[in-house]
Design an enzyme around this catalytic site. Sequence first.
Site, short mmCIF file in Angstrom:
data_model
loop_
_atom_site.label_atom_id
_atom_site.label_comp_id
_atom_site.label_asym_id
_atom_site.label_seq_id
_atom_site.Cartn_x
_atom_site.Cartn_y
_atom_site.Cartn_z
CB THR A 15 8.44 17.77 2.36
OG1 THR A 15 7.14 18.33 2.70
CG2 THR A 15 9.49 18.03 3.32
CG ASP A 59 2.53 22.33 0.09
OD1 ASP A 59 3.55 22.40 1.04
OD2 ASP A 59 1.41 21.72 0.16
CB SER A 60 0.79 17.84 -2.08
OG SER A 60 0.61 17.45 -0.95
CG ASP A 92 0.55 17.57 3.29
OD1 ASP A 92 1.03 16.74 4.23
OD2 ASP A 92 0.75 18.65 3.49
CB THR A 167 -5.39 6.66 4.20
OG1 THR A 167 -6.74 6.03 3.77
CG2 THR A 167 -5.85 8.02 4.99
CB THR A 279 -17.03 2.76 6.27
OG1 THR A 279 -16.88 3.00 7.76
CG2 THR A 279 -15.71 2.34 5.90
CB CYS A 281 -14.27 2.51 10.13
SG CYS A 281 -15.50 2.81 11.08
#
Length: 343
Positions: A15, A59-60, A92, A167, A279, A281
């Site tokens: 972007t 674009d990624s 992304d 993340t 995990t 989580c």
Amino acid sequence: MTKKSTILLVYTGGTIGMMKDYKTNALKAFDFSQIVEKIPELQQLNCKIEVISFEEPIDSSDMNTKYYIKIAEIIEENYQKFDGFVVLTGSDTMSYTSSAISFLLENLQKPVIFTGSQLPIGDLRTDAKENLITSIEIASARKNGLPIISEVCLYFEYKLYRANRTTKINAEQFEAFASMNYPPLAESGVHLQFNEHLLEQPKNVDKELIVRKKLDYNIVILKLFPGITLNVVQSIVAIPNLKGIVLETYGSGNAPTEKQFINILDAAIKKGIRIVNVTQCAGGSVILGHYETSVKLKEIGLVDGKDITTETAIAKMMYLLGENLSTEEFKHYFELPLRGEID
Ligand code: ASN
């Protein structure tokens, strides 16, 4: 007067360098090589900036291992000439890409900072300028004649993170990334504050940069959910030529105790498929054997992903599979922090 730092900007797309196509209203990439002229603020930085741009910025979502190697090779070819590197990619998949680059570059002694933005650089309310300018400042920051950062990082919205701890958590807000298991390496406020005790210290300072280029991408992420059928698990492990599975388990590494489920995983491991337990989580760690629901996983030889992110587990798996290790060696190196990616 201090010598000007030399910084290489590697533009791959995303972007940050997009413009609106007024016919279709969709965002698409534009020629980024003129960036230094387009952003006069960059000339105020005490550094010399050069740009290398992908011929066809992407674009990624189109990022893949071929491009990982291309980015690593650009850094390799320009390693001696520049003091630091700023890599612009779409946000992304930035956590995947920057994690992978952290494994590809061994004995790194210079900063490699990934950044991008949520709004294009030409947009009035853009976050691109701050992200780009501060990333360049970080890449040129030195103390006692040495770079402060000598690892692969990701800078976004006033925070510098270790890339392989991040993340993407938000597609809307400027604060798009989180690093749940490791604190920011630096924060940008009135001052640029480095948390020096958290930084990776350069290892093997007398050794040259090694760029690892063999990646094996015959892998899959298998995310457990209550009700997942044996048929699905069986079909995944039966994928032809499959070499590795990142198994996203519950909580601290827990999975169904059903005998047939365990038997499928056991047979896959015996066939040579490497299975890593991570995990699902956002934060915290796998603790294999902590609950009864992970005892069997430990017994059959699952690799303990500890507090690794899924993005980094994928990158580390591609890298270690490319190294042709035995099952024991793979487990040993996966469970060892190689680039500060696990505790
Ligand atoms: N779709 C874009 C990309 O990842 C999103 C962004 O850069 N903010 O390339």
